[in-house]
Write a protein that holds these residues in place. Structure first.
Motif, PDB file in Angstrom:
ATOM      1  N   MET A   1       0.937  -1.052  -0.003  1.00  0.00           N
ATOM      2  CA  MET A   1       0.077  -0.130   0.019  1.00  0.00           C
ATOM      3  C   MET A   1       0.980   1.321   0.299  1.00  0.00           C
ATOM      4  O   MET A   1       2.162   1.432   0.412  1.00  0.00           O
ATOM      5  CB  MET A   1      -0.864   0.019   1.114  1.00  0.00           C
ATOM      6  CG  MET A   1      -2.037  -0.713   1.080  1.00  0.00           C
ATOM      7  SD  MET A   1      -2.823  -0.639   2.851  1.00  0.00           S
ATOM      8  CE  MET A   1      -1.772  -1.477   3.948  1.00  0.00           C
ATOM      9  N   LEU A   2       0.442   2.266  -0.733  1.00  0.00           N
ATOM     10  CA  LEU A   2       0.904   3.713  -0.460  1.00  0.00           C
ATOM     11  C   LEU A   2       0.355   4.317   0.769  1.00  0.00           C
ATOM     12  O   LEU A   2      -0.750   4.441   0.545  1.00  0.00           O
ATOM     13  CB  LEU A   2       0.890   4.347  -1.816  1.00  0.00           C
ATOM     14  CG  LEU A   2       1.382   5.826  -1.853  1.00  0.00           C
ATOM     15  CD1 LEU A   2       3.019   5.632  -1.732  1.00  0.00           C
ATOM     16  CD2 LEU A   2       0.944   6.542  -2.996  1.00  0.00           C
TER      17      LEU A   2
ATOM     18  N   LEU B   1      -8.558   1.070  -5.886  1.00  0.00           N
ATOM     19  CA  LEU B   1      -8.887   0.850  -7.254  1.00  0.00           C
ATOM     20  C   LEU B   1      -8.076   0.295  -8.013  1.00  0.00           C
ATOM     21  O   LEU B   1      -6.869   0.250  -8.053  1.00  0.00           O
ATOM     22  CB  LEU B   1      -8.803   2.424  -7.526  1.00  0.00           C
ATOM     23  CG  LEU B   1      -9.336   2.870  -9.200  1.00  0.00           C
ATOM     24  CD1 LEU B   1     -10.829   2.196  -9.258  1.00  0.00           C
ATOM     25  CD2 LEU B   1      -9.020   4.050  -9.717  1.00  0.00           C
ATOM     26  N   ASP B   2      -8.709  -0.824  -8.781  1.00  0.00           N
ATOM     27  CA  ASP B   2      -7.657  -1.756  -9.651  1.00  0.00           C
ATOM     28  C   ASP B   2      -6.771  -2.382  -8.922  1.00  0.00           C
ATOM     29  O   ASP B   2      -5.764  -2.557  -9.597  1.00  0.00           O
ATOM     30  CB  ASP B   2      -7.356  -1.014 -10.882  1.00  0.00           C
ATOM     31  CG  ASP B   2      -8.494  -0.320 -11.877  1.00  0.00           C
ATOM     32  OD1 ASP B   2      -9.708  -0.862 -11.878  1.00  0.00           O
ATOM     33  OD2 ASP B   2      -8.443   0.647 -12.436  1.00  0.00           O
ATOM     34  N   GLY B   3      -6.877  -2.640  -7.883  1.00  0.00           N
ATOM     35  CA  GLY B   3      -5.970  -3.559  -7.015  1.00  0.00           C
ATOM     36  C   GLY B   3      -5.045  -2.743  -6.422  1.00  0.00           C
ATOM     37  O   GLY B   3      -4.187  -3.151  -5.417  1.00  0.00           O
ATOM     38  N   ALA B   4      -4.783  -1.455  -6.626  1.00  0.00           N
ATOM     39  CA  ALA B   4      -4.046  -0.623  -5.921  1.00  0.00           C
ATOM     40  C   ALA B   4      -4.588   0.180  -4.457  1.00  0.00           C
ATOM     41  O   ALA B   4      -5.891   0.269  -4.758  1.00  0.00           O
ATOM     42  CB  ALA B   4      -3.673   0.478  -6.837  1.00  0.00           C
ATOM     43  N   GLU B   5      -3.911   0.084  -3.651  1.00  0.00           N
ATOM     44  CA  GLU B   5      -4.374   0.837  -2.245  1.00  0.00           C
ATOM     45  C   GLU B   5      -3.664   1.959  -1.907  1.00  0.00           C
ATOM     46  O   GLU B   5      -2.353   2.042  -1.802  1.00  0.00           O
ATOM     47  CB  GLU B   5      -4.223  -0.388  -1.223  1.00  0.00           C
ATOM     48  CG  GLU B   5      -5.392  -1.602  -1.507  1.00  0.00           C
ATOM     49  CD  GLU B   5      -5.557  -2.634  -0.280  1.00  0.00           C
ATOM     50  OE1 GLU B   5      -4.593  -2.879   0.215  1.00  0.00           O
ATOM     51  OE2 GLU B   5      -6.485  -3.074  -0.196  1.00  0.00           O
TER      52      GLU B   5
ATOM     53  N   LEU C   1      -4.243  12.035  -6.428  1.00  0.00           N
ATOM     54  CA  LEU C   1      -3.149  11.400  -6.484  1.00  0.00           C
ATOM     55  C   LEU C   1      -2.699  10.867  -7.658  1.00  0.00           C
ATOM     56  O   LEU C   1      -3.500  10.203  -8.322  1.00  0.00           O
ATOM     57  CB  LEU C   1      -2.962  10.238  -5.197  1.00  0.00           C
ATOM     58  CG  LEU C   1      -1.838   9.469  -5.176  1.00  0.00           C
ATOM     59  CD1 LEU C   1      -0.798  10.438  -4.565  1.00  0.00           C
ATOM     60  CD2 LEU C   1      -1.985   8.230  -4.320  1.00  0.00           C
ATOM     61  N   ASP C   2      -1.642  11.269  -8.097  1.00  0.00           N
ATOM     62  CA  ASP C   2      -1.076  11.278  -9.527  1.00  0.00           C
ATOM     63  C   ASP C   2       0.267  10.504  -9.669  1.00  0.00           C
ATOM     64  O   ASP C   2       0.888  10.895  -8.593  1.00  0.00           O
ATOM     65  CB  ASP C   2      -1.271  12.297 -10.308  1.00  0.00           C
ATOM     66  CG  ASP C   2      -1.233  12.481 -11.786  1.00  0.00           C
ATOM     67  OD1 ASP C   2      -1.419  11.142 -12.283  1.00  0.00           O
ATOM     68  OD2 ASP C   2      -1.361  13.330 -12.654  1.00  0.00           O
ATOM     69  N   TYR C   3       0.551   9.716 -10.568  1.00  0.00           N
ATOM     70  CA  TYR C   3       1.821   9.390 -10.644  1.00  0.00           C
ATOM     71  C   TYR C   3       2.321  10.214 -12.041  1.00  0.00           C
ATOM     72  O   TYR C   3       1.839  10.228 -12.983  1.00  0.00           O
ATOM     73  CB  TYR C   3       2.048   7.879 -11.195  1.00  0.00           C
ATOM     74  CG  TYR C   3       3.245   7.332 -11.352  1.00  0.00           C
ATOM     75  CD1 TYR C   3       4.108   7.172 -10.234  1.00  0.00           C
ATOM     76  CD2 TYR C   3       3.913   7.126 -12.496  1.00  0.00           C
ATOM     77  CE1 TYR C   3       5.526   6.489 -10.064  1.00  0.00           C
ATOM     78  CE2 TYR C   3       4.954   6.463 -12.599  1.00  0.00           C
ATOM     79  CZ  TYR C   3       5.862   6.172 -11.343  1.00  0.00           C
ATOM     80  OH  TYR C   3       7.207   5.782 -11.430  1.00  0.00           O
ATOM     81  N   VAL C   4       3.510  10.868 -11.749  1.00  0.00           N
ATOM     82  CA  VAL C   4       4.095  11.641 -12.741  1.00  0.00           C
ATOM     83  C   VAL C   4       5.332  11.370 -13.133  1.00  0.00           C
ATOM     84  O   VAL C   4       6.155  11.052 -12.483  1.00  0.00           O
ATOM     85  CB  VAL C   4       4.105  13.113 -12.206  1.00  0.00           C
ATOM     86  CG1 VAL C   4       4.658  14.278 -13.230  1.00  0.00           C
ATOM     87  CG2 VAL C   4       2.758  13.615 -11.617  1.00  0.00           C
TER      88      VAL C   4
END
Length: 87
Positions: free
Chosen positions: A1-2, A34-38, A54-57
């Motif tokens: 998890m993040l 969402l889609d397996g990510a927590e 929350l975005d991955y850049v």
């Protein structure tokens, strides 16, 4: 998890901190999945990031998760990890 937390500090008063974890406190943490990510956020930090994205850049200088479009932030620094809170 993040895990996303908000701490006092940084050049604008508050800063985002992100860590990978396997632990959560069922009485204090909220988990978003969402889609397996927590993503886990403690209740106090959630007050500072509610309504954010929350975005991955991916940039030339590196890739990272970033909190964007924070409605509670009045301004932020150039590194996008520190922000002022709107009152």
């Amino acid at each position: 998890m993040l895990r996303v937390t908000v701490e006092s500090g940084g050049c604008h008063g508050f800063q985002y901190k992100m860590d990978l974890t396997t632990e959560k406190d069922d009485t204090e943490d909220i988990v978003f999945a969402l889609d397996g990510a927590e993503v886990v956020v403690d209740a106090t930090s959630l007050d500072f990031v509610a309504g954010s994205t929350l975005d991955y850049v991916e940039e030339l200088i590196g890739s990272s998760f970033q909190v964007t479009n924070n409605p509670k932030a009045e301004s932020s620094c150039g590194c996008k990890t520190s922000f002022n809170v709107k009152f």
